[in-house]
Each structure stands twice: as C-alpha cells, then as structure tokens.
Design a protein around this motif. Sequence first.
Motif, mmCIF file in Angstrom:
data_model
loop_
_atom_site.group_PDB
_atom_site.id
_atom_site.type_symbol
_atom_site.label_atom_id
_atom_site.label_comp_id
_atom_site.label_asym_id
_atom_site.label_seq_id
_atom_site.Cartn_x
_atom_site.Cartn_y
_atom_site.Cartn_z
ATOM 1 N N ARG A 199 -23.109 35.659 -27.476
ATOM 2 C CA ARG A 199 -24.029 35.111 -26.455
ATOM 3 C C ARG A 199 -24.695 36.225 -25.654
ATOM 4 N NH1 ARG A 199 -22.124 29.549 -23.512
ATOM 5 N NH2 ARG A 199 -20.683 28.768 -25.106
ATOM 6 N N ALA A 200 -23.908 37.230 -25.292
ATOM 7 C CA ALA A 200 -24.445 38.300 -24.451
ATOM 8 C C ALA A 200 -25.436 39.177 -25.202
ATOM 9 C CB ALA A 200 -23.299 39.159 -23.907
ATOM 10 N N THR A 201 -25.191 39.425 -26.477
ATOM 11 C CA THR A 201 -25.967 40.443 -27.201
ATOM 12 C C THR A 201 -26.934 39.893 -28.238
ATOM 13 O OG1 THR A 201 -24.310 40.681 -28.964
ATOM 14 C CG2 THR A 201 -24.003 42.024 -26.968
ATOM 15 N N ASN A 202 -26.606 38.733 -28.812
ATOM 16 C CA ASN A 202 -27.362 38.194 -29.957
ATOM 17 C C ASN A 202 -27.446 39.205 -31.097
ATOM 18 O OD1 ASN A 202 -28.713 36.102 -31.287
ATOM 19 N ND2 ASN A 202 -30.723 36.910 -30.737
ATOM 20 N N ARG A 203 -26.410 40.021 -31.239
ATOM 21 C CA ARG A 203 -26.335 41.006 -32.320
ATOM 22 C C ARG A 203 -25.536 40.439 -33.488
ATOM 23 N NH1 ARG A 203 -27.407 46.252 -30.180
ATOM 24 N NH2 ARG A 203 -29.392 45.966 -29.110
ATOM 25 N N LEU A 204 -25.865 40.897 -34.677
ATOM 26 C CA LEU A 204 -25.177 40.441 -35.880
ATOM 27 C C LEU A 204 -23.816 41.118 -35.991
ATOM 28 C CD1 LEU A 204 -25.487 38.705 -38.480
ATOM 29 C CD2 LEU A 204 -26.323 40.788 -39.609
ATOM 30 N N VAL A 205 -22.768 40.307 -36.102
ATOM 31 C CA VAL A 205 -21.410 40.832 -36.253
ATOM 32 C C VAL A 205 -21.151 41.213 -37.708
ATOM 33 C CG1 VAL A 205 -18.946 40.273 -36.031
ATOM 34 C CG2 VAL A 205 -20.577 39.491 -34.283
ATOM 35 N N LYS A 311 -28.521 57.195 -16.494
ATOM 36 C CA LYS A 311 -29.305 56.007 -16.160
ATOM 37 C C LYS A 311 -28.523 54.747 -16.516
ATOM 38 C CE LYS A 311 -32.966 54.815 -18.610
ATOM 39 N NZ LYS A 311 -34.342 54.803 -19.195
ATOM 40 N N LYS A 312 -28.695 53.702 -15.687
ATOM 41 C CA LYS A 312 -28.085 52.399 -15.946
ATOM 42 C C LYS A 312 -29.170 51.342 -15.826
ATOM 43 C CE LYS A 312 -24.756 49.123 -13.934
ATOM 44 N NZ LYS A 312 -23.787 48.900 -12.822
ATOM 45 N N LEU A 313 -29.228 50.432 -16.787
ATOM 46 C CA LEU A 313 -30.282 49.426 -16.808
ATOM 47 C C LEU A 313 -29.704 48.083 -17.265
ATOM 48 C CD1 LEU A 313 -33.360 48.792 -16.587
ATOM 49 C CD2 LEU A 313 -33.524 49.368 -19.029
ATOM 50 N N ALA A 314 -29.964 47.032 -16.491
ATOM 51 C CA ALA A 314 -29.562 45.679 -16.894
ATOM 52 C C ALA A 314 -30.579 45.175 -17.918
ATOM 53 C CB ALA A 314 -29.503 44.759 -15.686
ATOM 54 N N VAL A 315 -30.224 45.258 -19.196
ATOM 55 C CA VAL A 315 -31.187 44.942 -20.256
ATOM 56 C C VAL A 315 -31.190 43.459 -20.626
ATOM 57 C CG1 VAL A 315 -31.253 47.248 -21.242
ATOM 58 C CG2 VAL A 315 -29.470 45.652 -21.986
ATOM 59 N N ARG A 316 -30.094 42.761 -20.376
ATOM 60 C CA ARG A 316 -29.970 41.327 -20.611
ATOM 61 C C ARG A 316 -28.995 40.761 -19.587
ATOM 62 N NH1 ARG A 316 -30.942 39.176 -25.901
ATOM 63 N NH2 ARG A 316 -29.125 37.813 -25.694
ATOM 64 N N SER A 317 -28.948 39.467 -19.460
ATOM 65 C CA SER A 317 -27.961 38.861 -18.570
ATOM 66 C C SER A 317 -26.559 39.216 -19.066
ATOM 67 C CB SER A 317 -28.133 37.336 -18.573
ATOM 68 O OG SER A 317 -27.137 36.731 -17.782
ATOM 69 N N GLY A 318 -25.787 39.873 -18.211
ATOM 70 C CA GLY A 318 -24.432 40.263 -18.576
ATOM 71 C C GLY A 318 -24.334 41.519 -19.401
ATOM 72 N N VAL A 319 -25.441 42.256 -19.578
ATOM 73 C CA VAL A 319 -25.435 43.489 -20.384
ATOM 74 C C VAL A 319 -26.024 44.631 -19.568
ATOM 75 C CG1 VAL A 319 -26.116 44.618 -22.526
ATOM 76 C CG2 VAL A 319 -25.744 42.132 -22.493
ATOM 77 N N ARG A 329 -26.880 55.689 -25.959
ATOM 78 C CA ARG A 329 -26.788 54.507 -25.097
ATOM 79 C C ARG A 329 -25.518 53.702 -25.414
ATOM 80 N NH1 ARG A 329 -32.479 52.604 -27.157
ATOM 81 N NH2 ARG A 329 -31.435 53.532 -28.953
ATOM 82 N N VAL A 330 -24.824 53.326 -24.363
ATOM 83 C CA VAL A 330 -23.624 52.490 -24.484
ATOM 84 C C VAL A 330 -23.825 51.276 -23.593
ATOM 85 C CG1 VAL A 330 -21.147 52.323 -24.028
ATOM 86 C CG2 VAL A 330 -22.092 54.436 -24.983
ATOM 87 N N SER A 331 -23.649 50.099 -24.152
ATOM 88 C CA SER A 331 -23.850 48.869 -23.377
ATOM 89 C C SER A 331 -22.509 48.256 -23.001
ATOM 90 C CB SER A 331 -24.670 47.862 -24.187
ATOM 91 O OG SER A 331 -25.993 48.325 -24.343
ATOM 92 N N LEU A 332 -22.376 47.887 -21.732
ATOM 93 C CA LEU A 332 -21.161 47.281 -21.190
ATOM 94 C C LEU A 332 -21.427 45.808 -20.917
ATOM 95 C CD1 LEU A 332 -18.262 47.638 -19.965
ATOM 96 C CD2 LEU A 332 -19.404 48.137 -17.785
ATOM 97 N N LEU A 333 -20.555 44.928 -21.405
ATOM 98 C CA LEU A 333 -20.733 43.487 -21.237
ATOM 99 C C LEU A 333 -19.917 42.946 -20.064
ATOM 100 C CD1 LEU A 333 -20.547 42.290 -24.966
ATOM 101 C CD2 LEU A 333 -22.466 43.288 -23.712
ATOM 102 N N GLY A 334 -20.552 42.101 -19.266
ATOM 103 C CA GLY A 334 -19.843 41.392 -18.202
ATOM 104 C C GLY A 334 -19.156 42.271 -17.191
ATOM 105 N N ALA A 342 -16.985 35.860 -18.632
ATOM 106 C CA ALA A 342 -18.115 36.457 -17.931
ATOM 107 C C ALA A 342 -19.442 36.133 -18.613
ATOM 108 C CB ALA A 342 -17.938 37.974 -17.828
ATOM 109 N N THR A 343 -19.437 36.067 -19.952
ATOM 110 C CA THR A 343 -20.684 35.797 -20.670
ATOM 111 C C THR A 343 -20.609 34.552 -21.546
ATOM 112 O OG1 THR A 343 -20.121 37.227 -22.554
ATOM 113 C CG2 THR A 343 -21.229 38.262 -20.684
#
Length: 418
Positions: A199-205, A311-319, A329-334, A342-343
């Motif tokens: 839900r948070a990333t919409n990335r293919l697992v 740098k830190k950037l909120a790229v998506r809700s919860g990301v 780049r490293v993305s942190l969820l929730g 959280a997500t």
Amino acid sequence: MDYDVKDMSLADQGKLKIEWAEATMPVLRLIRKRFEREQPFKGIRATACLHVTTETANLMKTLKAGGADVRLCASNPLSTQDDVAAALVRHEGIPTFAVKGEDNKTYYQHIESAIAHKPHLSMDDGADVVSHLHSKRKDLLRNVIGGTEETTTGVIRLRSMAEKKVLKFPVISVNDADTKHMFDNRYGTGQSTMDGIVRATNRLVCGSTLVVAGYGWCGRGIATRARGMGANVIVTEIDPLKGLEAVMDGFRVMPMDEAAPLGDFFVTVTGNLKVIRGEHFAAMKDGAIVCNSGHFNVELDIPALEKLSKKKLAVRSGVDQYTLKNGRRVSLLGEGRLVNLATAEGHPSSVMDMSFANQALGAEYIVKNYKKLEKKVYPVPADIDKEISRLKLAGMGVSIDKLTKEQVKYLASWEMGT
C-alpha cells in the motif's frame, strides 16, 4: 463523558467498519453473549492500551458487555483508526483517547486520561500502561489486581520487571497462547506487513530481494508471505536454532552486514533495538525500502539514517525518502513504526478474533483468580487455549475427530506395547 478523538463526524463510518470486522470474529461474539449473561466484570474498572482498530473495538464492546467500566487509549501513535475511535465514543459510550499521528506528549497524556478512573485491570500491547503505573503513577497501583499483555515486546519488559521483583501485580501473557502467537504473529503479521509495504509503495514484490530481520513467529510469517508473492527472501538472525530453522525452511541466512547491499526491501521483527544501523543504511543499494513490523521503531537506528543523509523528502503518504551523502536513496515507511498499522489496517479480523478472545478470557481469569496469583507473568491457561481453538473451528464450520474409548484406554496404558 471524557474523550479525545480526532473527528466525531467519522463515527458512523467507524461503526460500519466495526460491524464488518465483527462478522469474522465468531469466537469473540460467543464470549460476549456469555459475558452479557454472567457479568464477570461487574464493578471492575479496566484500562486498555491497544491499537485502536476495528478488532479492538469489538474487544472493548465485549468487556463492556461483561460489566466492565472500560477506557481505551492507543498503544502506538500511528496505529489509530480515527473513525473507529469516534464510533467507540458516540455509539458505544466508551471513553477513548486516541488520535492518529499524536505526538509523544499527547500519547502519554492519553495514557493518563485512560487511567484516571483508577483501574483494577490493565490491558496492554507493549506494557506502556504497566510501565507508567510503576514509574509515574505508583499511587494507583494499590487498586490494580492484574493485567494482560498482547505482544512479545511487552512480555519481554514484564518478565524483566518480574525477575527484578518490581512487578506489583500478576499479568497474563496473551502472546504466549498458541492461539495467539501461532496465528496472529505468523499469519496476521505476515499478511498485514506485506499489505502495508505494498500500500505504501505500490512496488512489485515479485522478483525483488526482501530481507527479514528475525525469524520468530512474526518473521516466519513475513518470510513465507513474501516468498509466496515471488520475493527472494533473506533472513538475518542471532539465534543459531532459528537461523537453522530458516535454512531448513528454504531461506538464505546471513548477517545483516552481508544482506544490506542485496536487499530491495528490509523488514525488522526482532523486538530489539538498532537491528539496522548506520553502517547498514550506508551499504544499501539506491532505492532500498526499509520498514519495521516490531512494536517499537527503535529496531531501526533512525538518528543514524538522518545523520547519513543530506536531504529528506516525503515522496508518498507514509514514505520518507532519505538521500544519503553518498547519493543513494533509502526510503523509510511509516516513520519506522509498525508498518502493518502505520500504512495499512493491521491484522485481519478473523486472526484477531483468537487474540482478543485470549484477552477477554485472560482478563476474566485474572478477576476470578487474582487472590491466588503471585506478582509475575503467567501463560494463558491451557484449557482457555484449547477452548478458543474449539470455538474457532466451530465458527469456521470445521469438525475434527474424537478419541474412541479404546484409544483413550490405549493412551493411558503402559501395559499395551507393540
């Protein structure tokens, strides 16, 4: 009625969601009917510090039906479903203190509000109420007859308190019940964690490499669900027995130092702190996604990640995407909190049916037996565990065999050999 929720206009929406969850919680429904008749909690004040979700709402309704004067606060700042909190206040008359995204100060103010009625029972998910009572509100301890604890992290804290002889009342470890950890932790955490990531990333697992830190019941569930979605799963462990089990289950096992450069997704479920540290973040590939499904966000060394970043950037809700000084780049969820809450929406209600049946029956056991119990952590009695299993199978329309008289005699005999 005292309460603090985000928006009371969400109450009707929350009521529908609570009813939707209740449809797949047959065990708790049966317990509620009995509680309504027997009133085991008449005159009992209970403080619950749990994730404020649809499933928790049904537990609160069950306790109230049994006569309890119950108050609820959130056990995590990001897990609250605001519509559910509003529904509990408006439609159930249960004082609720929870707002999704509340800051640390508000979080502890809500705990204070939840214990303001001087509880006899505590019901925790992470042991924050027990800890608060023992450290900040010792004046209320004389009222408390016992408590229940939902999760591994809380049980660890409580056992430490018991070993140091500072625990002032008995606690039932719901987490130790087979009908909790074998199902909630494995199937619930497994599915809901993967749900939160997607839900948070919409990335293919499928085709990715997913690293699971910790191979307890939660780690097993996540690793299995991720493999089922097509991921190449790596497990990191500190326990040789669990590491061996992961190998025998078909997963690659290695230290986090070796896994860090390989993973596309990282999930921690250890109950310990700084499992993924600065040196691991620095070694990760560009685009790595990191999350935690353990109770506290300390499993990830977030201050170290921030120190490594430019740098830190909120790229998506919860990301939150961190750009490291090395350009990756490293993305942190929730925010590093429980990603499945959280997500996403947490465990499916059919799984929480068993966990919260343990909570309800564990609380009833405390009320009936507290005078005989020592100030320590107790497992859920085996007969309660079996009864929940029986009720769950019945609710699913599943029948099992019964021993014949001959079989009973054989199992009880030592004379009958080969």
